[in-house]
Design an enzyme around this catalytic site. Structure first.
Site, PDB file in Angstrom:
ATOM      1  N   ASP A 138       0.851  -1.190   0.000  1.00  0.00           N
ATOM      2  CA  ASP A 138       0.000   0.000   0.000  1.00  0.00           C
ATOM      3  C   ASP A 138       0.885   1.237   0.000  1.00  0.00           C
ATOM      4  O   ASP A 138       1.855   1.310   0.752  1.00  0.00           O
ATOM      5  CB  ASP A 138      -0.931   0.038   1.218  1.00  0.00           C
ATOM      6  CG  ASP A 138      -1.964   1.134   1.059  1.00  0.00           C
ATOM      7  OD1 ASP A 138      -2.922   0.922   0.300  1.00  0.00           O
ATOM      8  OD2 ASP A 138      -1.787   2.228   1.626  1.00  0.00           O
TER       9      ASP A 138
HETATM   10  N1  DGT Z   1       3.011   3.876 -12.276  1.00  0.00           N
HETATM   11  C1  DGT Z   1       3.050   4.473 -11.042  1.00  0.00           C
HETATM   12  N2  DGT Z   1       2.062   4.219 -10.163  1.00  0.00           N
HETATM   13  C2  DGT Z   1       2.167   4.827  -8.953  1.00  0.00           C
HETATM   14  C3  DGT Z   1       3.202   5.717  -8.614  1.00  0.00           C
HETATM   15  N3  DGT Z   1       2.981   6.129  -7.320  1.00  0.00           N
HETATM   16  C4  DGT Z   1       1.858   5.513  -6.881  1.00  0.00           C
HETATM   17  N4  DGT Z   1       1.386   4.715  -7.862  1.00  0.00           N
HETATM   18  C5  DGT Z   1       0.228   3.834  -7.823  1.00  0.00           C
HETATM   19  C6  DGT Z   1       0.605   2.476  -7.286  1.00  0.00           C
HETATM   20  C7  DGT Z   1      -0.697   1.967  -6.788  1.00  0.00           C
HETATM   21  O1  DGT Z   1      -1.378   1.349  -7.869  1.00  0.00           O
HETATM   22  C8  DGT Z   1      -1.441   3.232  -6.381  1.00  0.00           C
HETATM   23  C9  DGT Z   1      -1.459   3.380  -4.867  1.00  0.00           C
HETATM   24  O2  DGT Z   1      -2.692   2.873  -4.387  1.00  0.00           O
HETATM   25  P1  DGT Z   1      -2.719   1.522  -3.539  1.00  0.00           P
HETATM   26  O3  DGT Z   1      -1.423   1.279  -2.861  1.00  0.00           O
HETATM   27  O4  DGT Z   1      -3.976   1.529  -2.738  1.00  0.00           O
HETATM   28  O5  DGT Z   1      -2.831   0.360  -4.639  1.00  0.00           O
HETATM   29  P2  DGT Z   1      -4.034   0.129  -5.647  1.00  0.00           P
HETATM   30  O6  DGT Z   1      -5.316   0.606  -5.103  1.00  0.00           O
HETATM   31  O7  DGT Z   1      -3.627   0.651  -7.003  1.00  0.00           O
HETATM   32  O8  DGT Z   1      -4.060  -1.453  -5.778  1.00  0.00           O
HETATM   33  P3  DGT Z   1      -4.222  -2.483  -4.556  1.00  0.00           P
HETATM   34  O9  DGT Z   1      -4.875  -1.763  -3.424  1.00  0.00           O
HETATM   35  O10 DGT Z   1      -2.837  -2.970  -4.220  1.00  0.00           O
HETATM   36  O11 DGT Z   1      -5.068  -3.588  -5.160  1.00  0.00           O
HETATM   37  O12 DGT Z   1      -0.726   4.339  -6.922  1.00  0.00           O
HETATM   38  C10 DGT Z   1       4.218   5.954  -9.595  1.00  0.00           C
HETATM   39  O13 DGT Z   1       5.168   6.709  -9.386  1.00  0.00           O
HETATM   40  N5  DGT Z   1       4.098   5.319 -10.765  1.00  0.00           N
END
Ligand code: DGT
Length: 241
Positions: free
Chosen positions: A107
């Site tokens: 996260d």
């Molecule tokens: N490509 C890219 N993505 C980033 C960057 N910084 C943050 N992110 C993305 C990664 C994660 O997909 C999102 C952060 O949100 P979370 O940690 O809650 O994950 P997310 O909701 O996407 O998926 P998950 O909860 O793990 O199923 O932001 C970056 O520098 N580059």
């Protein structure tokens, strides 16, 4: 042995693939907002670690249920088409060998101007975030939780958080309007990417760049070692070519 990425994040999947690992993807059904609401004054590190742990544990529980051949459908999101369109996620039924499974949950959040924030969700919120970020710096925290299961039973776990300082440029009004209009900053923690369009507005980072994108490779390597897994063993044919 199978590595399972408990994440819908295309960024995390891309980082692992570029680093020689082809994980199975099983998206957790964790309601992050609901979980955060149960916490009392968590530190930024406690916040991202708790969320990462919850994601890894939710997916690990599905393997435990599968191993005991019980079907606990109460908390398994309906994924009947066996893929999550966001990342082509698998259903655990697609994973034929569950004797030795390592689940990784993450996260990411940005600590800026005294707040810890996740994904903006709207252009208005992203614009407000950039008012605090422009010309300054923030700390991008990524929590990591690794759970190892043998035949569905948890045999080892390891957790850690990486903090990376990110220094931001000052986009012009026209640049910020254009960046927000792409939609990219709305769906990523901190309203920026290092490896995408946001890279034009990042002056530099102090610390681990892979952690900013969404999963720290050096920290994950150490956490895998803590649960008895050498990262080279996950490189597949890349390790022998
Ligand atoms: N490509 C890219 N993505 C980033 C960057 N910084 C943050 N992110 C993305 C990664 C994660 O997909 C999102 C952060 O949100 P979370 O940690 O809650 O994950 P997310 O909701 O996407 O998926 P998950 O909860 O793990 O199923 O932001 C970056 O520098 N580059």
């Amino acid at each position: 042995m199978r590595l399972v990425l408990a994440s819908a994040s295309p960024a995390r999947l891309a980082v692992l693939r570029a680093a020689g690992v082809e994980p199975d993807v099983v998206v957790s059904g964790v309601d992050e907002d609901a979980l955060v609401a149960t916490l009392t004054d968590p530190t930024p590190t406690e916040l991202v670690t708790t969320l990462a742990r919850a994601k890894a544990d939710e997916v690990a529980s599905r393997f435990a249920a599968a191993a005991t051949n019980t079907t606990n459908t109460t908390n398994i999101p309906d994924n009947t088409d066996n893929t999550d369109t966001r990342t082509g996620a698998d259903d655990i039924a697609d994973i034929d060998d569950i004797a030795d499974i390592i689940v990784v949950g993450c996260d990411s959040m940005l600590s800026i101007a005294g707040q810890v924030v996740g994904k903006p969700g709207t252009a208005e919120v992203a614009r407000t975030r950039w008012k605090d970020m422009a010309g300054g710096e923030g700390e991008l925290l990524t929590g990591h939780a690794v759970v190892r299961l043998r035949d569905g039973a948890v045999v080892a776990r390891a957790e850690g958080t990486r903090v990376t300082t990110v220094r931001f440029s000052t986009p012009s009004g026209e640049e910020l309007d254009a960046y927000l209009a792409t939609g990219e900053p709305l769906a990523v923690a901190g309203a920026f990417t290092l490896d995408g369009l946001g890279g034009w507005f990042v002056e530099g980072v102090d610390g681990d760049p892979s952690s900013v994108v969404g999963i720290s490779l050096p920290l994950t390597r150490r956490l895998l070692a803590e649960v008895g897994v050498g990262v080279v063993s996950l490189w597949g044919d890349r390790a022998t070519s």
